[in-house]
Design an enzyme around this catalytic site. Structure first.
Site, mmCIF file in Angstrom:
data_model
loop_
_atom_site.group_PDB
_atom_site.id
_atom_site.type_symbol
_atom_site.label_atom_id
_atom_site.label_comp_id
_atom_site.label_asym_id
_atom_site.label_seq_id
_atom_site.Cartn_x
_atom_site.Cartn_y
_atom_site.Cartn_z
ATOM 1 N N CYS A 50 0.832 -1.198 0.000
ATOM 2 C CA CYS A 50 0.000 0.000 0.000
ATOM 3 C C CYS A 50 0.868 1.250 0.000
ATOM 4 O O CYS A 50 1.828 1.351 0.779
ATOM 5 C CB CYS A 50 -0.909 -0.001 1.226
ATOM 6 S SG CYS A 50 -1.970 1.463 1.366
ATOM 7 N N CYS A 56 0.012 5.988 7.215
ATOM 8 C CA CYS A 56 -1.270 5.522 7.738
ATOM 9 C C CYS A 56 -1.054 4.698 9.002
ATOM 10 O O CYS A 56 -0.171 3.836 9.051
ATOM 11 C CB CYS A 56 -1.981 4.687 6.678
ATOM 12 S SG CYS A 56 -3.547 3.989 7.232
ATOM 13 N N CYS A 59 -1.870 0.106 9.545
ATOM 14 C CA CYS A 59 -0.973 -1.053 9.466
ATOM 15 C C CYS A 59 0.399 -0.684 9.993
ATOM 16 O O CYS A 59 0.878 0.427 9.787
ATOM 17 C CB CYS A 59 -0.839 -1.534 8.021
ATOM 18 S SG CYS A 59 -2.357 -2.189 7.293
ATOM 19 N N GLN A 237 -16.585 -10.285 14.735
ATOM 20 C CA GLN A 237 -15.202 -10.639 14.446
ATOM 21 C C GLN A 237 -14.760 -9.969 13.151
ATOM 22 O O GLN A 237 -15.553 -9.805 12.224
ATOM 23 C CB GLN A 237 -15.044 -12.155 14.349
ATOM 24 C CG GLN A 237 -15.259 -12.895 15.665
ATOM 25 C CD GLN A 237 -14.214 -12.589 16.719
ATOM 26 O OE1 GLN A 237 -13.108 -12.144 16.417
ATOM 27 N NE2 GLN A 237 -14.553 -12.825 17.980
ATOM 28 N N PHE A 264 -19.547 -13.431 27.962
ATOM 29 C CA PHE A 264 -19.272 -12.351 27.004
ATOM 30 C C PHE A 264 -19.669 -12.842 25.606
ATOM 31 O O PHE A 264 -18.908 -12.759 24.658
ATOM 32 C CB PHE A 264 -17.800 -11.935 27.036
ATOM 33 C CG PHE A 264 -17.269 -11.626 28.409
ATOM 34 C CD1 PHE A 264 -17.441 -10.367 28.953
ATOM 35 C CD2 PHE A 264 -16.604 -12.594 29.149
ATOM 36 C CE1 PHE A 264 -16.958 -10.072 30.231
ATOM 37 C CE2 PHE A 264 -16.113 -12.307 30.414
ATOM 38 C CZ PHE A 264 -16.283 -11.048 30.970
ATOM 39 N N GLU A 284 -24.372 -12.042 28.285
ATOM 40 C CA GLU A 284 -23.872 -10.835 27.612
ATOM 41 C C GLU A 284 -24.397 -9.593 28.327
ATOM 42 O O GLU A 284 -25.559 -9.555 28.756
ATOM 43 C CB GLU A 284 -24.319 -10.831 26.141
ATOM 44 C CG GLU A 284 -24.025 -9.573 25.372
ATOM 45 C CD GLU A 284 -22.557 -9.196 25.361
ATOM 46 O OE1 GLU A 284 -22.279 -7.992 25.486
ATOM 47 O OE2 GLU A 284 -21.695 -10.096 25.245
ATOM 48 N N ASP A 330 -14.914 -14.963 25.952
ATOM 49 C CA ASP A 330 -14.279 -14.129 24.929
ATOM 50 C C ASP A 330 -14.464 -12.667 25.351
ATOM 51 O O ASP A 330 -15.298 -11.954 24.804
ATOM 52 C CB ASP A 330 -14.917 -14.396 23.560
ATOM 53 C CG ASP A 330 -14.283 -13.562 22.447
ATOM 54 O OD1 ASP A 330 -13.188 -13.003 22.664
ATOM 55 O OD2 ASP A 330 -14.889 -13.455 21.364
ATOM 56 N N CYS A 356 -8.461 -11.254 22.644
ATOM 57 C CA CYS A 356 -7.940 -10.302 21.666
ATOM 58 C C CYS A 356 -6.792 -9.495 22.244
ATOM 59 O O CYS A 356 -6.371 -8.490 21.660
ATOM 60 C CB CYS A 356 -9.053 -9.375 21.179
ATOM 61 S SG CYS A 356 -9.817 -8.405 22.499
#
Length: 398
Positions: A50, A56, A59, A237, A264, A284, A330, A356
């Site tokens: 890119c 940017c 990334c 996701q 969760f 949740e 999660d 995550c």
């Protein structure tokens, strides 16, 4: 005079690191830091795909080839476990999502004298990079960037706006915050934009919460073959392939469990994947996600029971966990410190932890290990390609 040093790994924030501990921006393993401070590219240094890379902030690792990228994702997860003196029984193969696979992203826009700029922010800055390409986004999402610029040029004021793009079953769901439509003309222009580009939904947050202004039919997202209503802003996701990997591991790790507490649980990403013979309690805190999954579970007469509960303030207690053969969680990036303590104090013998954030996961993993669990399986997952954001699946048993 300093001597040349080879880069041996990539640090958590994306810098290359030498054996002596020097951090070098833009370097990957195999590169050599010359005595004059310049970098001699090695076999794993790739040409960024890119033209916006380096400016940017979306990334950080486009200069790393596939092998270096896979090694980075793997090391982030394995080293997180090692930092808590935890040795996994088996490290499963690392999963990397391919380019053009991201089905959700948030872009930032601002109206200037030269027109509307729309893209991601520069790293460590509020300045917006006006993107002309994006190799991580699904083509369906990127195809809307130019039309969005034109629509915002007519409707936007001087305030910055955020544009959340999500690929749903019916097409692209667009949610714009910070855009105040003044009068009938701008409103009709945005509705024309939604119709002309066949959006699944267009929502605006003008300071009072997101309100759909265009939704020809109820928007859904299919989870394990089950269409589930998709509330505006609900968590999803990042990639379909990444979701499949996380779900497949959860199902495999839960094999043989007749009852599972899915904590969760969100929209039911994992809950709907289990066998109809498995009793699942999906817990949740976000009310819209809870109601969406509950409605589907009730309609299908499934073995899923939905519970609306804030697990940070009111975690499930040991006596509530006694009836489950396995617990799946999660949590958000902060982890699940309070809930993990209760799980550790319960008689539960199997914990499936999807995370995550390797750092908060490692802290919680230490609590489980101290309670007699062992880390049996661990899989690093890189859904956010070329990013330093890393995920994982794990199985703890005792």
């Amino acid at each position: 005079m300093s001597v040349p040093e080879e880069i041996i790994r990539i640090a958590a924030k994306g810098d290359g690191v030498t054996a002596s501990g020097r951090h070098i921006a833009g370097a990957v393993p195999g590169d050599v830091l010359r005595a004059d401070g310049t970098i001699q590219h090695g076999p794993h240094h790739a040409t960024p795909p890119c033209r916006h890379f380096a400016r940017c902030g979306g990334c950080q690792l486009q200069h790393a080839d596939e092998e270096a990228l896979r090694r980075f994702v793997t090391d982030r997860v394995v080293h997180a476990a090692a930092s808590q003196d935890i040795a996994p029984g088996e490290v499963l193969p690392t999963h990397l999502s391919p380019s053009q696979s991201r089905r959700r992203a948030t872009l930032h826009g601002l109206k200037t004298a030269a027109g509307v700029v729309l893209g991601y922010r520069e790293a460590g800055s509020h300045r917006i990079v006006d993107i002309g390409e994006c190799p991580v986004l699904r083509p369906e999402l990127f195809s809307l960037v130019l039309p969005l610029r034109k629509a915002l040029a007519e409707a936007a004021g001087k305030r910055p706006v955020d544009v959340a793009l999500t690929l749903a079953d019916q097409g692209v769901d667009v949610a714009i915050s910070g855009l105040e439509l003044d009068g009938l003309g701008p409103t009709e222009a945005m509705l024309d934009f939604a119709r002309d580009h066949q959006l699944a939904r267009l929502s605006l947050d003008q300071g009072y919460g997101a309100e759909p202004m265009w939704e020809p039919e109820p928007v859904t997202v299919t989870l394990s073959g089950v269409p589930v209503p998709l509330p505006v802003g609900a968590f999803l996701q990042a990639t379909v392939d990444g979701e499949r990997t996380l779900v497949a591991d959860a199902v495999a790790f839960a094999n043989g469990a007749g009852s599972i507490a899915d904590l969760f649980s969100g929209l039911g990403t994992f809950a709907f994947a289990f066998s109809p013979d498995t009793n699942v309690l999906a817990v949740e805190a976000a009310q819209d996600a809870h109601l969406a999954s509950k409605a589907v579970a009730n309609r299908h007469g499934s073995s899923i029971a939905a519970l609306h509960r804030d697990l940070f303030r009111a975690p499930l207690q040991p006596d509530e966990l006694t009836r489950f053969d396995a617990v799946l969680l999660d949590p958000p990036r902060a982890g699940a410190r309070e809930q993990i303590r209760e799980i550790a104090a319960s008689p539960v013998e199997r914990v499936i932890y999807v995370s995550c954030n390797p750092s908060s996961w490692a802290r919680d993993a230490r609590t489980l290990v101290d309670a007699g669990f062992r880390l049996e399986k661990l899989r690093p997952v890189g859904q956010f390609r070329w990013s330093t954001h890393v995920e994982l699946t794990s199985l703890f048993v005792r």
